[in-house]
Design a protein around this motif. Structure first.
Motif, PDB file in Angstrom:
ATOM      1  N   ASN A  39       9.413 -33.714-123.409  1.00  0.00           N
ATOM      2  CA  ASN A  39       8.003 -33.421-123.203  1.00  0.00           C
ATOM      3  C   ASN A  39       7.423 -33.848-121.962  1.00  0.00           C
ATOM      4  O   ASN A  39       6.536 -33.196-121.458  1.00  0.00           O
ATOM      5  CB  ASN A  39       7.357 -34.097-124.294  1.00  0.00           C
ATOM      6  N   GLY A 175       7.548 -35.066-133.359  1.00  0.00           N
ATOM      7  CA  GLY A 175       7.605 -35.612-131.740  1.00  0.00           C
ATOM      8  C   GLY A 175       6.257 -36.143-131.446  1.00  0.00           C
ATOM      9  O   GLY A 175       5.208 -36.166-131.714  1.00  0.00           O
ATOM     10  N   MET A 176       6.424 -36.666-130.039  1.00  0.00           N
ATOM     11  CA  MET A 176       5.540 -37.452-129.515  1.00  0.00           C
ATOM     12  C   MET A 176       4.323 -36.755-129.014  1.00  0.00           C
ATOM     13  O   MET A 176       3.129 -37.035-129.395  1.00  0.00           O
ATOM     14  CB  MET A 176       6.061 -38.347-128.240  1.00  0.00           C
ATOM     15  N   GLY A 177       4.701 -35.432-128.347  1.00  0.00           N
ATOM     16  CA  GLY A 177       3.575 -34.403-128.093  1.00  0.00           C
ATOM     17  C   GLY A 177       2.799 -33.914-129.157  1.00  0.00           C
ATOM     18  O   GLY A 177       1.574 -34.159-129.262  1.00  0.00           O
ATOM     19  N   LYS A 178       3.381 -33.918-130.348  1.00  0.00           N
ATOM     20  CA  LYS A 178       2.492 -33.422-131.431  1.00  0.00           C
ATOM     21  C   LYS A 178       1.774 -34.354-132.040  1.00  0.00           C
ATOM     22  O   LYS A 178       0.480 -34.363-132.422  1.00  0.00           O
ATOM     23  CB  LYS A 178       3.471 -32.804-132.540  1.00  0.00           C
ATOM     24  N   VAL A 179       2.405 -35.846-131.953  1.00  0.00           N
ATOM     25  CA  VAL A 179       1.681 -36.715-132.470  1.00  0.00           C
ATOM     26  C   VAL A 179       0.389 -37.030-131.583  1.00  0.00           C
ATOM     27  O   VAL A 179      -0.572 -37.354-132.134  1.00  0.00           O
ATOM     28  CB  VAL A 179       2.490 -38.102-132.607  1.00  0.00           C
ATOM     29  N   LEU A 181      -1.319 -34.931-130.262  1.00  0.00           N
ATOM     30  CA  LEU A 181      -2.471 -33.887-130.330  1.00  0.00           C
ATOM     31  C   LEU A 181      -2.977 -34.482-131.527  1.00  0.00           C
ATOM     32  O   LEU A 181      -4.296 -34.117-131.511  1.00  0.00           O
ATOM     33  CB  LEU A 181      -1.763 -32.663-130.299  1.00  0.00           C
ATOM     34  N   LEU A 200       0.522 -34.905-121.246  1.00  0.00           N
ATOM     35  CA  LEU A 200      -0.436 -34.219-121.835  1.00  0.00           C
ATOM     36  C   LEU A 200      -1.929 -34.575-121.844  1.00  0.00           C
ATOM     37  O   LEU A 200      -2.799 -34.043-122.455  1.00  0.00           O
ATOM     38  CB  LEU A 200      -0.060 -34.378-123.503  1.00  0.00           C
ATOM     39  N   LYS A 203      -5.121 -32.376-121.699  1.00  0.00           N
ATOM     40  CA  LYS A 203      -5.355 -31.792-122.869  1.00  0.00           C
ATOM     41  C   LYS A 203      -5.917 -32.442-124.056  1.00  0.00           C
ATOM     42  O   LYS A 203      -6.416 -32.154-124.898  1.00  0.00           O
ATOM     43  CB  LYS A 203      -3.928 -30.978-123.437  1.00  0.00           C
TER      44      LYS A 203
ATOM     45  N   THR B 196       3.394 -25.969-129.087  1.00  0.00           N
ATOM     46  CA  THR B 196       2.360 -26.517-129.646  1.00  0.00           C
ATOM     47  C   THR B 196       2.652 -27.977-129.420  1.00  0.00           C
ATOM     48  O   THR B 196       1.557 -28.688-129.227  1.00  0.00           O
ATOM     49  CB  THR B 196       2.377 -26.207-130.999  1.00  0.00           C
ATOM     50  N   SER B 197       3.763 -28.566-129.648  1.00  0.00           N
ATOM     51  CA  SER B 197       4.084 -29.813-129.616  1.00  0.00           C
ATOM     52  C   SER B 197       3.616 -30.600-128.354  1.00  0.00           C
ATOM     53  O   SER B 197       3.334 -31.510-127.980  1.00  0.00           O
ATOM     54  CB  SER B 197       5.201 -30.443-130.055  1.00  0.00           C
ATOM     55  N   LYS B 198       3.732 -29.604-127.147  1.00  0.00           N
ATOM     56  CA  LYS B 198       3.443 -29.991-125.688  1.00  0.00           C
ATOM     57  C   LYS B 198       1.961 -29.474-125.352  1.00  0.00           C
ATOM     58  O   LYS B 198       1.632 -29.562-124.194  1.00  0.00           O
ATOM     59  CB  LYS B 198       4.364 -29.207-124.911  1.00  0.00           C
ATOM     60  N   GLY B 199       1.102 -28.959-126.435  1.00  0.00           N
ATOM     61  CA  GLY B 199      -0.238 -28.728-126.269  1.00  0.00           C
ATOM     62  C   GLY B 199      -0.234 -27.377-125.310  1.00  0.00           C
ATOM     63  O   GLY B 199      -1.040 -27.088-124.664  1.00  0.00           O
ATOM     64  N   GLU B 200       1.005 -26.714-125.176  1.00  0.00           N
ATOM     65  CA  GLU B 200       0.733 -25.298-124.384  1.00  0.00           C
ATOM     66  C   GLU B 200       0.656 -24.101-125.376  1.00  0.00           C
ATOM     67  O   GLU B 200       1.612 -23.486-125.928  1.00  0.00           O
ATOM     68  CB  GLU B 200       2.032 -25.233-123.852  1.00  0.00           C
TER      69      GLU B 200
END
Lengths: 280, 232
Positions: A39, A175-179, A181, A200, A203, B196-200
């Motif tokens: 990520n 995963g970290m990105g989704k968490v 968000l 991230l 965003k 989506t998990s990367k906010g893209e």
């Protein structure tokens, strides 16, 4: 069991003929790693150079550290890049891996909403911050997936004697990105590695509230899956990757990686010249 | 955070400019699902036919079990295929985990489980006289089966297309046994999950649009076929 196996293999045979399975291709290296290295963009940045230099085609499977170690134990990966030292040591003690090397570190930060209902902004003490979050019953989103970050978080709760439960504590299992968000959507707090955070943060409406505690230190190790257990793992490729990641070139590239002008990882495998090292 | 409109615009831009990474993902999706349906469909149709047109003792229990298996979640299929293909599994020696072949296998199972009960319904509900006539005229069973399936080709094709739509949009098995490896096992649904998990969101939307377009094309195609069928 043997008969079943034979039967299954026979059933699969026509399929293999038709689709030509990628059977133990020695050019393919399976790297099992954490979601943070993917990520944050680090691997996208490093791997093309490694592939050009060595010819290995790296297949990245990004999962939590717990799953990554499990895949190493099962022989479903060739090389691991993970960040949960206690679990890694257990993995090594069980003879599941070989040639573990310390390659880099970054750090964790605690992020939360702008209005900071738990009042932890500017604190240096991560455990005290966790305590305040729990006491104020502010929403906390946990990875909940046995990843390196999740393991770290669980150590904090255990050390302060709190078993987090109740509606304020949300174990996401992602995963970290989704968490991140999700944390943003719920206006809650979470523990995140700086790499994913920087990748991230534009965003998100969250803020870094707690950082700098020694306990938030986040070391990454690389190790090969033990070829004595699985003679057909790509041990040569794994060693080439470990060698490259800990080489002057690999370490220099790691240190030079920037997201939004900020360095993400500090290389630690070899003492580079101070000027090349990135300060934190 | 960019809003939905901006993300959609960027998505369209990615699509029309022929973004390579994007079309690569589309390619993986199609290649895997087409291979899976090519294997699953004939097997499923023949089995469904046997269940509908022959009489043997275990026929009813088998039909009931297969009908229930239709509601097995795709992640459970993924889990079973994973356990089968892991190096520690029965088929570990084949080194198929985290390859497209593993995804093909998973999707074959899903398509098969979906198709057998559906095709059985189509076949069992049809007029048996086609079968009887063919047999009376001296056709061997396989030839008579061919005749029956020919008579019912529109219904069976609809079942096949529905099965294809199901596997091409399926995310659970693909991400578990494929591993979501870039340029290799990353297909449309797993890429959307990752983006989506990367906010893209833009790439996610672009890929979603491709799937939508596919569904539209398939349905128009099916509609034309059915139109012809009605006119006969």
């Amino acid at each position: 069991m043997n008969k079943l196996r034979l039967l299954l293999v026979l059933c699969m045979f026509p399929l293999m003929l038709v689709w030509g399975a990628a059977h133990a291709d020695s050019r393919v290296l399976r790297l099992s790693t954490t979601t943070s290295t993917q990520n944050s963009g680090l691997l996208d940045y490093l791997l093309p150079t490694f592939q050009k230099n060595t010819g290995y085609d790296v297949h990245v499977i990004a999962v939590g550290t717990g799953k990554a170690l499990r895949m190493g134990k099962d022989g479903d990966a060739d090389v691991l890049l993970v960040h949960a030292p206690p679990a890694e040591e257990k993995f090594m003690a069980g003879d599941n891996g070989v040639n573990r090397r310390y390659v880099m570190y970054n750090d964790f930060v605690i992020v939360g909403p702008k209005n900071d209902p738990a009042g932890i902004r500017g604190m240096m003490d991560a455990k005290a911050a966790f305590q305040k979050i729990a006491r104020s019953k502010s929403t906390f989103v946990s990875r909940g997936d046995d990843s390196g970050t999740n393991k770290k978080e669980k150590i904090f709760w255990k050390d302060i004697g709190i078993t987090p439960h109740g509606s304020w504590y949300r174990a996401a299992g992602q995963g970290m990105g989704k968490v991140l968000l999700m944390t943003d959507e719920m206006q809650g707090y979470t523990l995140v590695d700086r790499g994913t955070w920087l990748a991230l943060k534009d965003k998100l409406g969250l803020r870094v509230l707690v950082q700098g505690d020694k306990l938030l230190f986040n070391p990454y190790h690389i190790m090969a899956v033990n070829p004595a257990h699985y003679p057909d793992v790509n041990y040569k490729g794994a060693m080439a990757f470990i060698g490259w990641m800990t080489s002057v070139q690999g370490q220099r590239l790691i240190g030079q990686y920037r997201v939004h002008g900020k360095e993400l990882f500090v290389p630690t495998a070899i003492p580079l010249k101070v000027a090349e090292r990135t300060s934190h | 955070m960019e809003d939905f409109g901006q993300a959609s615009l960027r998505a369209l831009h990615l699509l029309v400019t022929g973004d390579r990474a994007l079309w690569n993902i589309v390619g993986v999706s199609f290649s895997v699902s087409v291979r899976a349906i090519l294997v699953a469909a004939p097997l499923a149709l023949v089995l469904a036919f046997l269940l509908a047109y022959t009489r043997f003792p275990a026929r009813l229990p088998i039909t009931t079990v297969l009908q229930s298996l239709q509601s097995v979640p795709t992640v459970v299929v993924g889990l079973l295929v994973y356990m089968l293909l892991t190096r520690r599994g029965v088929l570990g020696d084949l080194h198929l985990l985290f390859t497209q072949s593993a995804m093909v296998i998973g999707q074959i199972v899903i398509a098969f489980l979906f198709m057998v009960p559906m095709a059985h319904g189509v076949l069992a509900g049809a007029d048996r006289r086609a079968w009887e006539t063919a047999r009376t005229l001296g056709a061997p069973p396989w030839r008579a089966m061919w005749t029956v399936m020919g008579e019912l080709r529109f219904g069976l094709l609809a079942v096949t297309i529905a099965a294809f739509a199901r596997i091409v949009t399926e995310v659970g098995t693909s991400i578990m046994v494929g591993g979501n490896i870039e340029n290799f096992t990353r297909n449309i649904p797993t890429a959307i999950a990752l983006q989506t998990s990367k906010g893209e969101f833009a790439q996610g939307i672009a890929l979603g649009l491709v799937l939508l377009l596919l569904a539209l094309v398939l349905n128009v195609f099916l509609g034309i076929l059915q139109g012809r069928g009605e006119m006969r």
